[in-house]
Design a protein around this motif. Structure first.
Motif, mmCIF file in Angstrom:
data_model
loop_
_atom_site.group_PDB
_atom_site.id
_atom_site.type_symbol
_atom_site.label_atom_id
_atom_site.label_comp_id
_atom_site.label_asym_id
_atom_site.label_seq_id
_atom_site.Cartn_x
_atom_site.Cartn_y
_atom_site.Cartn_z
ATOM 1 N N CYS A 304 0.895 -1.246 0.000
ATOM 2 C CA CYS A 304 -0.032 0.061 0.013
ATOM 3 C C CYS A 304 0.832 1.290 0.081
ATOM 4 O O CYS A 304 2.046 1.063 0.134
ATOM 5 C CB CYS A 304 -0.906 -0.203 1.099
ATOM 6 N N SER A 305 0.366 2.296 -0.180
ATOM 7 C CA SER A 305 1.004 3.627 -0.186
ATOM 8 C C SER A 305 1.247 4.293 1.206
ATOM 9 O O SER A 305 0.190 4.433 1.947
ATOM 10 C CB SER A 305 0.057 4.711 -0.924
ATOM 11 N N ILE A 306 2.351 4.141 1.699
ATOM 12 C CA ILE A 306 2.530 4.588 3.130
ATOM 13 C C ILE A 306 4.266 5.129 3.316
ATOM 14 O O ILE A 306 5.122 4.442 2.615
ATOM 15 C CB ILE A 306 2.447 3.239 4.034
ATOM 16 N N ASP A 307 4.339 5.927 4.086
ATOM 17 C CA ASP A 307 5.469 6.553 4.400
ATOM 18 C C ASP A 307 6.104 5.956 5.704
ATOM 19 O O ASP A 307 5.633 6.405 6.721
ATOM 20 C CB ASP A 307 5.600 7.947 4.352
ATOM 21 N N LEU A 308 7.007 4.988 5.590
ATOM 22 C CA LEU A 308 7.458 4.485 6.704
ATOM 23 C C LEU A 308 8.571 5.236 7.611
ATOM 24 O O LEU A 308 8.905 4.800 8.776
ATOM 25 C CB LEU A 308 7.918 3.250 6.301
ATOM 26 N N THR A 309 8.885 6.355 6.998
ATOM 27 C CA THR A 309 9.829 7.297 7.797
ATOM 28 C C THR A 309 8.895 8.268 8.568
ATOM 29 O O THR A 309 9.597 9.037 9.407
ATOM 30 C CB THR A 309 10.473 8.155 6.825
ATOM 31 N N ASN A 310 7.827 8.252 8.304
ATOM 32 C CA ASN A 310 6.695 8.956 9.029
ATOM 33 C C ASN A 310 6.512 8.406 10.371
ATOM 34 O O ASN A 310 5.672 7.233 10.403
ATOM 35 C CB ASN A 310 5.552 9.313 8.134
ATOM 36 N N THR A 311 6.600 9.210 11.624
ATOM 37 C CA THR A 311 6.531 8.579 12.708
ATOM 38 C C THR A 311 5.035 7.998 13.149
ATOM 39 O O THR A 311 4.753 6.978 13.523
ATOM 40 C CB THR A 311 6.881 9.272 14.120
ATOM 41 N N GLU A 312 3.979 9.049 12.508
ATOM 42 C CA GLU A 312 2.489 8.701 12.775
ATOM 43 C C GLU A 312 2.223 7.522 12.266
ATOM 44 O O GLU A 312 1.396 6.603 12.513
ATOM 45 C CB GLU A 312 1.880 9.895 12.244
ATOM 46 N N GLU A 313 2.797 7.370 10.796
ATOM 47 C CA GLU A 313 2.137 6.120 10.122
ATOM 48 C C GLU A 313 2.962 4.999 10.579
ATOM 49 O O GLU A 313 2.218 3.887 10.588
ATOM 50 C CB GLU A 313 2.524 6.243 8.667
ATOM 51 N N ARG A 314 4.201 4.846 11.004
ATOM 52 C CA ARG A 314 4.668 3.750 11.683
ATOM 53 C C ARG A 314 3.838 3.371 13.061
ATOM 54 O O ARG A 314 3.904 2.313 13.190
ATOM 55 C CB ARG A 314 6.250 4.023 12.080
ATOM 56 N N ASN A 315 3.647 4.349 13.808
ATOM 57 C CA ASN A 315 3.008 3.885 15.104
ATOM 58 C C ASN A 315 1.523 3.382 14.736
ATOM 59 O O ASN A 315 1.003 2.571 15.543
ATOM 60 C CB ASN A 315 2.629 5.519 15.910
ATOM 61 N N GLU A 316 0.721 3.767 13.710
ATOM 62 C CA GLU A 316 -0.384 3.463 13.323
ATOM 63 C C GLU A 316 -0.373 1.874 13.144
ATOM 64 O O GLU A 316 -1.034 1.028 13.419
ATOM 65 C CB GLU A 316 -0.983 4.072 12.150
ATOM 66 N N VAL A 317 0.684 1.447 12.138
ATOM 67 C CA VAL A 317 1.082 0.114 12.143
ATOM 68 C C VAL A 317 1.219 -0.672 13.274
ATOM 69 O O VAL A 317 0.789 -1.818 13.265
ATOM 70 C CB VAL A 317 2.207 -0.005 10.944
ATOM 71 N N GLU A 318 1.959 -0.191 14.119
ATOM 72 C CA GLU A 318 2.218 -0.833 15.414
ATOM 73 C C GLU A 318 1.133 -1.241 16.214
ATOM 74 O O GLU A 318 0.750 -2.236 16.737
ATOM 75 C CB GLU A 318 3.318 -0.252 16.210
ATOM 76 N N LYS A 319 0.060 -0.061 16.370
ATOM 77 C CA LYS A 319 -0.982 -0.201 17.036
ATOM 78 C C LYS A 319 -1.878 -1.334 16.349
ATOM 79 O O LYS A 319 -2.555 -2.045 16.898
ATOM 80 C CB LYS A 319 -1.802 1.192 17.058
ATOM 81 N N LYS A 320 -2.128 -1.232 15.138
ATOM 82 C CA LYS A 320 -2.921 -2.222 14.190
ATOM 83 C C LYS A 320 -2.369 -3.692 14.537
ATOM 84 O O LYS A 320 -3.308 -4.852 15.067
ATOM 85 C CB LYS A 320 -2.959 -2.155 12.983
ATOM 86 N N LEU A 321 -1.057 -3.897 14.650
ATOM 87 C CA LEU A 321 -0.663 -5.355 15.006
ATOM 88 C C LEU A 321 -0.733 -5.580 16.514
ATOM 89 O O LEU A 321 -0.931 -6.682 16.914
ATOM 90 C CB LEU A 321 1.094 -5.414 14.663
ATOM 91 N N GLU A 322 -0.649 -4.647 17.482
ATOM 92 C CA GLU A 322 -0.760 -4.668 18.806
ATOM 93 C C GLU A 322 -2.217 -5.136 19.226
ATOM 94 O O GLU A 322 -2.369 -6.177 19.907
ATOM 95 C CB GLU A 322 -0.860 -3.420 19.682
ATOM 96 N N GLN A 323 -3.276 -4.705 18.417
ATOM 97 C CA GLN A 323 -4.556 -4.827 18.595
ATOM 98 C C GLN A 323 -4.896 -6.501 18.050
ATOM 99 O O GLN A 323 -5.541 -7.220 18.645
ATOM 100 C CB GLN A 323 -5.444 -3.936 17.893
ATOM 101 N N LYS A 324 -4.418 -6.686 16.959
ATOM 102 C CA LYS A 324 -4.482 -8.018 16.180
ATOM 103 C C LYS A 324 -3.805 -9.193 17.229
ATOM 104 O O LYS A 324 -4.510 -10.112 17.167
ATOM 105 C CB LYS A 324 -3.696 -8.140 15.142
ATOM 106 N N THR A 325 -2.846 -8.903 17.917
ATOM 107 C CA THR A 325 -2.180 -9.958 18.792
ATOM 108 C C THR A 325 -2.880 -9.985 19.846
ATOM 109 O O THR A 325 -3.057 -11.080 20.400
ATOM 110 C CB THR A 325 -0.408 -9.438 19.287
ATOM 111 N N VAL A 326 -3.594 -8.970 20.469
ATOM 112 C CA VAL A 326 -4.502 -8.990 21.718
ATOM 113 C C VAL A 326 -5.493 -9.879 21.223
ATOM 114 O O VAL A 326 -5.858 -10.795 21.984
ATOM 115 C CB VAL A 326 -4.984 -7.514 22.248
ATOM 116 N N ASP A 327 -6.085 -9.769 20.059
ATOM 117 C CA ASP A 327 -7.281 -10.606 19.523
ATOM 118 C C ASP A 327 -7.026 -12.111 19.580
ATOM 119 O O ASP A 327 -7.652 -13.121 19.860
ATOM 120 C CB ASP A 327 -7.820 -9.942 18.303
ATOM 121 N N LEU A 328 -5.650 -12.302 19.136
ATOM 122 C CA LEU A 328 -5.126 -13.621 18.668
ATOM 123 C C LEU A 328 -5.319 -14.364 20.345
ATOM 124 O O LEU A 328 -5.508 -15.761 20.522
ATOM 125 C CB LEU A 328 -3.832 -13.751 18.494
ATOM 126 N N ILE A 329 -4.745 -13.580 21.278
ATOM 127 C CA ILE A 329 -4.703 -13.987 22.798
ATOM 128 C C ILE A 329 -5.781 -14.282 23.401
ATOM 129 O O ILE A 329 -6.222 -15.271 23.887
ATOM 130 C CB ILE A 329 -3.866 -13.069 23.445
#
Length: 404
Positions: A304-329
């Protein structure tokens, strides 16, 4: 006197170089690589061993003979069944090189406890072999399937479980000591990885299975089997099994993905490290578990179109994986609660933190476990985003717009 002393020293040296007096030649013994345990129609133990054909394994020459053979025998006890194999095996069976032990699913549901005493007591066994369950079929059928690439099927299965645990995570390598501890200890129930055959197991017993590019029968890993005591209750699915491994701090590497951008495009992340801390307590008579997970990931694939050097966009990806891991657990915990099986060792965590309170609840832990309040706090950090900072997808999208 010096001559006598020299002769005495020479004699001692000669005795020390005489080799192993109890050594056995390969031509005199049969090396078992896999052991399968089922019950027959008379409710007796049916033991099947997979043994190596040394002449086929040693060289690089291709022949029409199989590199392994299987022998089966039944007995009132495990020991009797194993010894009776000598009636059909040309040599005495040695179990010291065992790589995998497989229980048939039907046998595992009735209880494996009586076999564990034989496995731990017999001096012929080492305890470093993998234990698993043949899902949906007998253990005999599973160990009789010949596998491509690996000449010894038992080695293929054991290696697949280890590789899957290290790189994918829905499976778990369980050795004998760990199984016995889980079955017999307070505050923790056992698990074993399931294995099944894709295709016809009978076709898998023929040499055609290793001669075809697309084998008619393939041995596949499944998810984790849940026990209560020594009895198999049922199965977790793949996601629930991965959640189990996150909870029990058994993730060394795996793969996760989250949606990014518009539509169903994704960003894939490689988990390179995961650490879990479990804290147990009882508050107002109700058990509570707090899970703290710290996960480090690398970016593996961006669609997808994303700027991985952008702190906000990196944080958004991190938060999504955090929630997905919580759901797995949470999904994994819910499944275990339905089985009323504490496969995570939450009871053991409470026992460590508050031994006195554990004494008050341990007799009722099977009924208290489903009421346990489990809270997962997950922190994900992106360590590396790869060799490029701007996804190639951005350039493709830009070129497409210019072409229009």
């Amino acid at each position: 006197m010096k001559i006598i002393l020299r002769l005495f020293i020479s004699l001692i040296i000669c005795l020390s170089l005489s080799g192993c007096w109890s050594a056995k030649e390969l031509t005199d013994i049969t090396l078992a690589t896999a052991l399968a345990i089922d019950k027959d129609e008379n409710n007796e133990y049916k033991v099947t061993i997979q043994v190596v054909n040394p002449s086929e394994v040693a060289g690089d020459q291709i022949s029409s003979r199989s590199s392994v053979a299987t022998y089966s025998a039944t007995g009132r006890t495990m020991f009797e069944a194993v010894r009776k194999i000598t009636k059909i095996s040309p040599r005495k069976v040695h179990l010291s090189h065992l790589q995998i032990l497989v229980y048939g699913e039907e046998f595992a549901r009735e209880g494996i406890g009586e076999t564990l005493d034989f496995l731990i007591r017999d001096h012929g066994f080492r305890t470093d072999f993998t234990i698993a369950i043949a899902k949906g079929l007998t253990a005999e059928d599973l160990v009789s399937v010949l596998t491509p690439l690996e000449k010894i099927p038992a080695q293929k299965i054991a290696s697949s479980i280890e590789s899957s645990q290290d790189n994918w995570a829905p499976s778990k390598e369980v050795l004998l000591n760990e199984l016995i501890e889980s079955v017999s200890s307070e505050g923790k129930d056992a698990i074993l990885t399931g294995i099944y055959v894709q295709g016809d197991p009978d076709e898998g017993k023929s040499m055609q299975n290793v001669e075809s590019a697309d084998a008619p029968a393939k041995v596949r890993l499944d998810a984790i089997g849940v026990f209560s005591g020594d009895k198999l209750l049922g199965w977790l699915n793949e996601d629930q099994s991965k959640g189990f491994n996150y909870i029990t701090n058994n993730i060394s590497s795996t793969v996760g993905w989250v949606n990014c951008g518009d539509g169903d495009r994704t960003i894939t992340l490689e988990v390179i490290n995961s650490e879990t801390k479990i804290k147990g307590s009882i508050k107002n008579g109700k058990p509570e578990i707090n899970l703290d997970l710290n996960i480090a990931v690398n970016v593996a694939d961006v669609e997808c179109s994303i700027d991985l050097t952008n702190t906000e966009e990196r944080n958004e990806v991190e938060k999504k994986l955090e929630q997905k891991t919580v759901d797995l657990i949470n999904d994994s915990v819910s499944a275990a609660k339905e089985y009323e099986s504490d496969i995570f060792g939450f009871g053991a965590a409470i026992r460590r933190s508050d031994p006195q309170e554990w004494k008050n609840v341990k007799d009722n832990w099977a009924t208290l476990f489903p009421e346990t309040d489990v809270k997962a706090n997950v922190t994900v950090q992106i360590e590396q985003s790869g060799m490029i900072t701007t996804p190639i997808y951005n350039d493709i999208k830009k070129k497409t717009k210019e072409g229009n």
